[in-house]
Design a protein around this motif. Structure first.
Motif, mmCIF file in Angstrom:
data_model
loop_
_atom_site.group_PDB
_atom_site.id
_atom_site.type_symbol
_atom_site.label_atom_id
_atom_site.label_comp_id
_atom_site.label_asym_id
_atom_site.label_seq_id
_atom_site.Cartn_x
_atom_site.Cartn_y
_atom_site.Cartn_z
ATOM 1 N N GLY A 1 0.833 -1.199 0.000
ATOM 2 C CA GLY A 1 0.000 0.000 0.000
ATOM 3 C C GLY A 1 0.858 1.236 0.000
ATOM 4 O O GLY A 1 2.078 1.155 0.071
ATOM 5 N N GLY A 2 0.229 2.380 -0.096
ATOM 6 C CA GLY A 2 0.994 3.613 -0.050
ATOM 7 C C GLY A 2 1.632 4.032 -1.341
ATOM 8 O O GLY A 2 2.203 5.106 -1.423
ATOM 9 N N VAL A 3 1.528 3.193 -2.354
ATOM 10 C CA VAL A 3 2.137 3.566 -3.627
ATOM 11 C C VAL A 3 1.116 4.229 -4.537
ATOM 12 O O VAL A 3 0.012 3.720 -4.700
ATOM 13 C CB VAL A 3 2.701 2.328 -4.358
ATOM 14 C CG1 VAL A 3 3.283 2.737 -5.703
ATOM 15 C CG2 VAL A 3 3.747 1.644 -3.509
ATOM 16 N N THR A 4 1.491 5.356 -5.099
ATOM 17 C CA THR A 4 0.595 6.005 -6.037
ATOM 18 C C THR A 4 1.325 6.130 -7.366
ATOM 19 O O THR A 4 2.490 6.492 -7.411
ATOM 20 C CB THR A 4 0.197 7.424 -5.582
ATOM 21 O OG1 THR A 4 1.386 8.160 -5.291
ATOM 22 C CG2 THR A 4 -0.677 7.380 -4.354
ATOM 23 N N VAL A 5 0.635 5.762 -8.421
ATOM 24 C CA VAL A 5 1.205 5.840 -9.750
ATOM 25 C C VAL A 5 0.291 6.723 -10.567
ATOM 26 O O VAL A 5 -0.926 6.543 -10.539
ATOM 27 C CB VAL A 5 1.251 4.445 -10.406
ATOM 28 C CG1 VAL A 5 1.834 4.557 -11.803
ATOM 29 C CG2 VAL A 5 2.073 3.491 -9.568
ATOM 30 N N ASP A 6 0.889 7.669 -11.251
ATOM 31 C CA ASP A 6 0.061 8.542 -12.068
ATOM 32 C C ASP A 6 0.543 8.573 -13.506
ATOM 33 O O ASP A 6 1.707 8.804 -13.785
ATOM 34 C CB ASP A 6 0.093 9.963 -11.486
ATOM 35 C CG ASP A 6 -0.804 10.887 -12.282
ATOM 36 O OD1 ASP A 6 -1.968 10.503 -12.516
ATOM 37 O OD2 ASP A 6 -0.337 11.959 -12.690
#
Lengths: 144, 144
Positions: A108-113
């Motif tokens: 968790g905690g990963v953001t991909v844009d």
DNA sequence: ATAAATGCAAAGCATTTGCAGTAAA
DNA sequence: TTTACTGCAAATGCTTTGCATTTAT
């Protein structure tokens, strides 16, 4: 696992492929359950054969394919030498130690844009991030 | 390419491994230059052998390893069946069509965030994102 | 000269396949 | 009983390796 109580169908379109609950498969599933080491077919074979003398590689692969197709397992392409299997099918990423090769989950905690206009007309359905670095143990090493 | 004008050393620590400019290597480099198809060793072998009759697989692999070690090429682990090579060594990511397997570059616009406290004590040195989806051509298909 | 690269054939692994026998359902 | 699974052995396919010869530097 393996077509639970609600018999038949592991998920969507199962064209006559109901899985059988064989002791070999149960042993493999038991070994994999909660396992976060991302084992290869051989790792699994070695571990399960200890308790299951007659286990064969063909059965391990057969089971791995069946479970992957059923959505119970995820096949990882992280290691160029061999395929690895992850019993955690929820969306998560991985940290790979460039020194020892250890693979650790990042749940968790990963953001991909990816801006929609950058998708080159692709319809994006998912993503997977591989983080490269050094694990705690390898950081303490002098060389390498 | 291959130890350019500033003779010797492709990057850092080159323990007596200056690369030789053989016609085979130049042919491979020429094929790879600007190539965005992420070819496999066989793709490269097939393409280059047309013009280089005597080309052998050993030479292709040898060259691929040498160039990868020299930092001129990047080895991709995206395809579980075989290794693919990317002449673009700049930081970028990939879009993979789950239908036809085509791999497309995503050279910018991607942001990845991994909170430091989520790194499980790893020292993160880099990352690579694989986006899964459907390419324009496959979206137009009825089934599959 | 000499250190490295080529090319061939053989070897090495991971994974797949064919099939007869076996066992879930 | 029917359909799937097991286990063995053979086969595949990608990649590596050993080695004698050739070649770039």
């Amino acid at each position: 696992m393996i077509a639970g109580s609600e018999h038949k169908r592991a998920s969507k379109k199962n064209k006559g492929s109901r899985l059988k609950r064989t002791p070999q498969r149960l042993a493999i599933l038991q070994f994999l359950d909660g396992n976060t080491s991302h084992p290869s077919a051989e790792d699994i074979y070695r571990a399960v054969s200890k308790q299951y003398q007659s286990m064969s590689f063909a059965t391990v692969y057969n089971t791995l394919h069946a479970l992957t197709k059923a959505g119970v397992l995820r096949e990882l392409t992280i290691d160029p030498e061999r395929r690895r299997y992850d019993p955690d099918t929820s969306c998560h990423h991985h940290l790979i130690c460039i020194n020892c090769g250890r693979i650790v989950d990042v749940s968790g905690g990963v953001t991909v844009d990816l801006p929609s206009d950058m998708a080159r007309d692709f319809t994006i359905l998912g993503n997977h991030v591989e983080f490269y670095g050094r694990c705690p143990a390898c950081q303490k090493q002098k060389n390498a």
